[in-house]
Design an enzyme around this catalytic site. Structure first.
Site, PDB file in Angstrom:
ATOM      1  N   GLU A  62       0.828  -1.214   0.000  1.00  0.00           N
ATOM      2  CA  GLU A  62       0.000   0.000   0.000  1.00  0.00           C
ATOM      3  C   GLU A  62       0.866   1.270   0.000  1.00  0.00           C
ATOM      4  OE1 GLU A  62      -3.086   0.539  -0.588  1.00  0.00           O
ATOM      5  OE2 GLU A  62      -3.625  -1.562  -0.722  1.00  0.00           O
ATOM      6  N   GLN A  67       0.544   6.884  -5.231  1.00  0.00           N
ATOM      7  CA  GLN A  67       1.002   7.653  -6.407  1.00  0.00           C
ATOM      8  C   GLN A  67       1.758   6.821  -7.432  1.00  0.00           C
ATOM      9  OE1 GLN A  67       2.634   9.431  -3.428  1.00  0.00           O
ATOM     10  NE2 GLN A  67       1.409  11.290  -3.311  1.00  0.00           N
ATOM     11  N   THR A  68       1.623   5.495  -7.387  1.00  0.00           N
ATOM     12  CA  THR A  68       2.372   4.657  -8.339  1.00  0.00           C
ATOM     13  C   THR A  68       1.457   3.533  -8.836  1.00  0.00           C
ATOM     14  OG1 THR A  68       4.338   5.110  -7.019  1.00  0.00           O
ATOM     15  CG2 THR A  68       4.530   3.360  -8.623  1.00  0.00           C
ATOM     16  N   TYR A 144      -6.285   6.954   4.033  1.00  0.00           N
ATOM     17  CA  TYR A 144      -6.591   5.930   3.031  1.00  0.00           C
ATOM     18  C   TYR A 144      -5.789   4.648   3.291  1.00  0.00           C
ATOM     19  CZ  TYR A 144      -6.358   3.073  -1.024  1.00  0.00           C
ATOM     20  OH  TYR A 144      -6.375   1.964  -1.821  1.00  0.00           O
ATOM     21  N   ASP A 162     -10.354   5.180  -2.665  1.00  0.00           N
ATOM     22  CA  ASP A 162      -9.310   5.816  -3.479  1.00  0.00           C
ATOM     23  C   ASP A 162      -9.960   6.397  -4.742  1.00  0.00           C
ATOM     24  OD1 ASP A 162      -9.879   3.649  -5.051  1.00  0.00           O
ATOM     25  OD2 ASP A 162      -7.843   2.870  -5.135  1.00  0.00           O
ATOM     26  N   CYS A 214     -14.580  -0.257 -14.692  1.00  0.00           N
ATOM     27  CA  CYS A 214     -15.145   1.095 -14.602  1.00  0.00           C
ATOM     28  C   CYS A 214     -14.004   2.108 -14.731  1.00  0.00           C
ATOM     29  CB  CYS A 214     -15.899   1.268 -13.280  1.00  0.00           C
ATOM     30  SG  CYS A 214     -16.952   2.729 -13.276  1.00  0.00           S
ATOM     31  N   CYS A 221     -19.232  -1.240 -19.409  1.00  0.00           N
ATOM     32  CA  CYS A 221     -20.460  -1.480 -18.649  1.00  0.00           C
ATOM     33  C   CYS A 221     -21.074  -2.839 -18.966  1.00  0.00           C
ATOM     34  CB  CYS A 221     -21.463  -0.358 -18.896  1.00  0.00           C
ATOM     35  SG  CYS A 221     -20.829   1.258 -18.393  1.00  0.00           S
ATOM     36  N   CYS A 224     -19.808  -5.319 -16.628  1.00  0.00           N
ATOM     37  CA  CYS A 224     -19.786  -4.910 -15.223  1.00  0.00           C
ATOM     38  C   CYS A 224     -20.823  -5.675 -14.403  1.00  0.00           C
ATOM     39  CB  CYS A 224     -20.042  -3.411 -15.128  1.00  0.00           C
ATOM     40  SG  CYS A 224     -20.039  -2.830 -13.424  1.00  0.00           S
TER      41      CYS A 224
END
Ligand code: SF4
Length: 374
Positions: A62, A67-68, A144, A162, A214, A221, A224
């Site tokens: 995590e 940011q990666t 988060y 997120d 998504c 969709c 989904c």
């Protein structure tokens, strides 16, 4: 009734606890069949057989994923767990070795926090806290990441929200409130949907759905599992969500531009440096473009002395900033200074003048940049 009111009404009727339970159940069924295999993840089948994630590996993944992208993280994750298979081993490593192993992953404060966190957890007995509050006390763990670790590593109910999850929920409930103001609303929806059974898999399923189905552009969709629950797909334009406010105002830079014109109509120009903004294009002499509003925007900074007269102000918007140039004009017969040249009146329209420079010249000499025949 406004769109917002309609949405709120629709949400109130759709987001009942029954629907929320149905959403979780459909999503978990899809996850069982379509989850991504990730090196830090316990697959649903193994989980059902009693395997449980290692909090150290969940925490490490995590932090790396902040940011990666998942793809970029995989090899780094394998390297780290190969070198340092548990938190005590990472704590015993030198900071220099950790930074070296992190090199290339970016956002290096994460690596420093990772090491500091490992040191602290190891000193405290080697166990990660299993509550969001306890985790948030540790270096490099924000709200988060704490929620993700609690859900995934400990299978405790937690609202893991997120960017992927924000997108899915915004679409499920057609949330018309701009995303920046809809965080609480989105979190409330997620809290309602988190099931009592398998909350960790639910969190990972939401992430996988956002990453693979998504998606920001062209959500799939038809594939989904939540299409029957999704109000945005009914509208036919799911990409409309999440709603975003227009970008904020750009920073303003200022300067002065100088249009020297000869008696025969020629205009003094120069070429910009090949690299950088408008590289290699042609311009009239200007000052630097800065945030200053002082002497740099007056005729005192002209490229040579003369009877410089104000000729107005032009504005232009670039990708990253807005520019205002005060324009000055003089009529002169001086020789072109070094690095400058006189462009004859009938040649001006053929010069590599960017739009901003055409605006400058037009402010001083209306019609000068339009095509003329000799
Ligand atoms: S139906 Fe489409 S828009 Fe709605 S959650 Fe699924 S992929 Fe996203």
């Amino acid at each position: 009734m406004t769109l917002h009111d309609q949405t709120r009404k629709a949400n109130t009727s759709k987001a009942g606890s029954g629907d929320s339970g149905q959403i979780a159940s459909r999503l978990l069924g899809w996850y069982d069949a379509h989850h991504r295999d990730l090196p830090w993840r316990i697959a649903p089948r193994e989980f059902a057989r009693g395997a449980r994630p290692d909090p150290y590996r969940v925490w490490l993944s995590e932090v790396m994923l902040q940011q990666t992208t998942v793809e970029a993280v995989k090899s780094y994750f394998r390297t780290f767990v190969g070198k340092w298979p548990d938190v005590e081993a990472l704590a015993a490593a030198s900071t220099e070795d950790v930074m070296k192993a992190w090199a290339g992953l970016g956002y290096y404060s994460r690596a420093r926090n990772l090491k500091a966190c490992a040191d602290l957890v190891a000193r405290q007995g080697g166990r990660f806290p299993d509550t969001e509050a306890g985790l948030k006390e540790l270096p490099g763990i924000g709200a988060y990441t704490a929620a993700a670790i609690v859900a995934i590593a400990f299978d405790h109910p937690a609202a893991v929200v997120d960017g992927n999850v924000e997108r899915v929920v915004s679409r499920l409930f057609s949330i018309a409130t701009p995303l920046s103001e809809a965080k609480t609303e989105i979190r409330a929806h997620v809290e309602r949907m988190v099931p009592a059974q398998r909350p960790g898999d639910f969190a990972q399923a939401m992430m996988d759905l956002g990453a693979t189905i998504c998606t920001p552009r062209r959500p799939r969709c038809m594939l989904c599992p939540l299409r029957e629950d999704c109000s945005a797909t009914v509208s036919g334009d799911p990409e409309r969500f999440p709603v975003r406010l227009p970008k904020g105002e750009k920073p303003l830079r200022r300067g002065a531009a100088f249009v020297a014109v000869r008696g025969d109509g020629a205009i003094l120009l120069r070429k910009r440096a090949d690299k950088g903004l408008l590289g290699g294009m042609t311009e009239v002499p200007t000052t630097g473009w800065t945030a200053r509003i002082d002497g740099a925007t007056t005729e005192a900074t002209a490229p040579f002395p003369g009877d410089w007269r104000p000729a107005g102000r032009i504005g232009h918007v670039f990708t990253h900033f807005a520019l205002e140039l005060d324009v000055f004009k003089t009529v002169t017969e001086v020789a072109a200074p070094a690095g400058h040249f006189w462009s004859l009146a009938h040649e001006i329209s053929g010069e590599a003048l960017p739009t901003v420079m055409k605006k400058v010249i037009e402010a001083a000499i209306p019609g000068a940049t339009k095509a003329r025949r000799v």
